[in-house]
Enzyme design. Sequence first.
Site, PDB file in Angstrom:
ATOM      1  N   HIS A 366       0.821  -1.213   0.000  1.00  0.00           N
ATOM      2  CA  HIS A 366       0.000   0.000   0.000  1.00  0.00           C
ATOM      3  C   HIS A 366       0.856   1.265   0.000  1.00  0.00           C
ATOM      4  O   HIS A 366       0.343   2.369  -0.228  1.00  0.00           O
ATOM      5  CB  HIS A 366      -0.937   0.003   1.213  1.00  0.00           C
ATOM      6  CG  HIS A 366      -2.254   0.661   0.952  1.00  0.00           C
ATOM      7  ND1 HIS A 366      -2.411   1.693   0.054  1.00  0.00           N
ATOM      8  CD2 HIS A 366      -3.494   0.441   1.474  1.00  0.00           C
ATOM      9  CE1 HIS A 366      -3.664   2.081   0.031  1.00  0.00           C
ATOM     10  NE2 HIS A 366      -4.349   1.335   0.879  1.00  0.00           N
ATOM     11  N   ASP A 370      -2.313   2.235  -4.477  1.00  0.00           N
ATOM     12  CA  ASP A 370      -3.555   2.591  -3.794  1.00  0.00           C
ATOM     13  C   ASP A 370      -4.596   1.497  -4.049  1.00  0.00           C
ATOM     14  O   ASP A 370      -4.478   0.712  -5.001  1.00  0.00           O
ATOM     15  CB  ASP A 370      -4.079   3.936  -4.294  1.00  0.00           C
ATOM     16  CG  ASP A 370      -3.144   5.080  -3.928  1.00  0.00           C
ATOM     17  OD1 ASP A 370      -2.472   4.965  -2.876  1.00  0.00           O
ATOM     18  OD2 ASP A 370      -3.090   6.062  -4.682  1.00  0.00           O
TER      19      ASP A 370
END
Length: 394
Positions: A366, A370
Amino acid sequence: MAFFADLAAADTIVKVPQMAESITEGTLKQFSKQVGDYVERDEEIATIETDKIDVSVNAPESGTIKELLVNEEDTVTVGQDLVKLELGGAPGPKEETAAEKPKEPADVEKRPPAESNKPQASEPPKAPSPPPELPPTSKPQPPAPKPETPSDVKSSFGGREERRVKMNRMRLRIAERLKQSQNTAASLTTFNEVDMSSLMEFRKLYKDDVLKKTGVKLGFMSAFSRACVLAMKDVPAVNASIEGPNGGDTIVYRDYVDISVAVATEKGLVTPVVRNVETMDLVGIEKSIADLGKKARDNKLTIEDMAGGTFTISNGGVFGSLMGTPIINLPQTAVLGLHAIKDRPAVVNGKVEIRPMMYLALTYDHRLLDGREAVTFLVKVKEYIEDPRRMLLG
């Protein structure tokens, strides 16, 4: 003096070979030959286990093994002395023929008393024959009893016994890297499911023809690899990585795709790399994966086979896994997990039908990807698999 110099020159020391830039030591797992054995040039003498691959030690010249300078399970370093080898031709067959020649006249000499064997005097001449046979059989027996089974240990329930087996170097390295991945990456997993009907029909129609023409068994891994490559064109961050000091401060984007394919072996999970997948068709990808899988199972992988990789595909479905969350193979950004194909009810054009369905899992970092990008990538892979004809347009 010259005579002693010749004797010294007749012996050579076999050393631990250079294994790779990042590997300086390993564990000597076993000797393929013992003292007194004759070896040809380039014949394997020993096997060294490292944290990535097994390295074979080969004889530099033909000769007879004079002395083993280390023990099995010892830690050895590059350049360390392993075996003392006496150079020269094979003495074994010559000695055997020489030993057989005296036996022939001995038998001739024993023939006259053989006439007296009729009154059961044959037992004394038989006595000398077993002793020469016993020593050669007793020599190879000592090195044989060394059963060590790291992962093949089978437990018999019902008792209270405990067995302690030292982890091999590869398993230790796997544990280290997986824990490093958990501690470094901001891992998150997104799921989806894919209808495998079209791909299974495609494979059913063409697998026999492909096998006949190319000798390659058409599977599903090539289709998923191709689908990932095409999806990366829209979401290039999936094929990128974070590099640099202190966890990384630089994003590296690539215009090539090297896919690491997870392969389960007896010693642990390895990830050989199929390079430049973006340039391959399905048959080429499938052949490369099959070749690497065979090398992995035969312990023939090299450092070059394992190095690099920009994205990983792990197929736990071959073992029956219904769903799971794979771990990122650092410094990569994402890993795709494939699972078992199961018949489940699915809604198709407003009707409920039984379809072969597979769960897909994408674990991603992450820090770089995204959620929108990760989900978009997985949906595109799903679309390519559910309609393989779309891959022709990519």
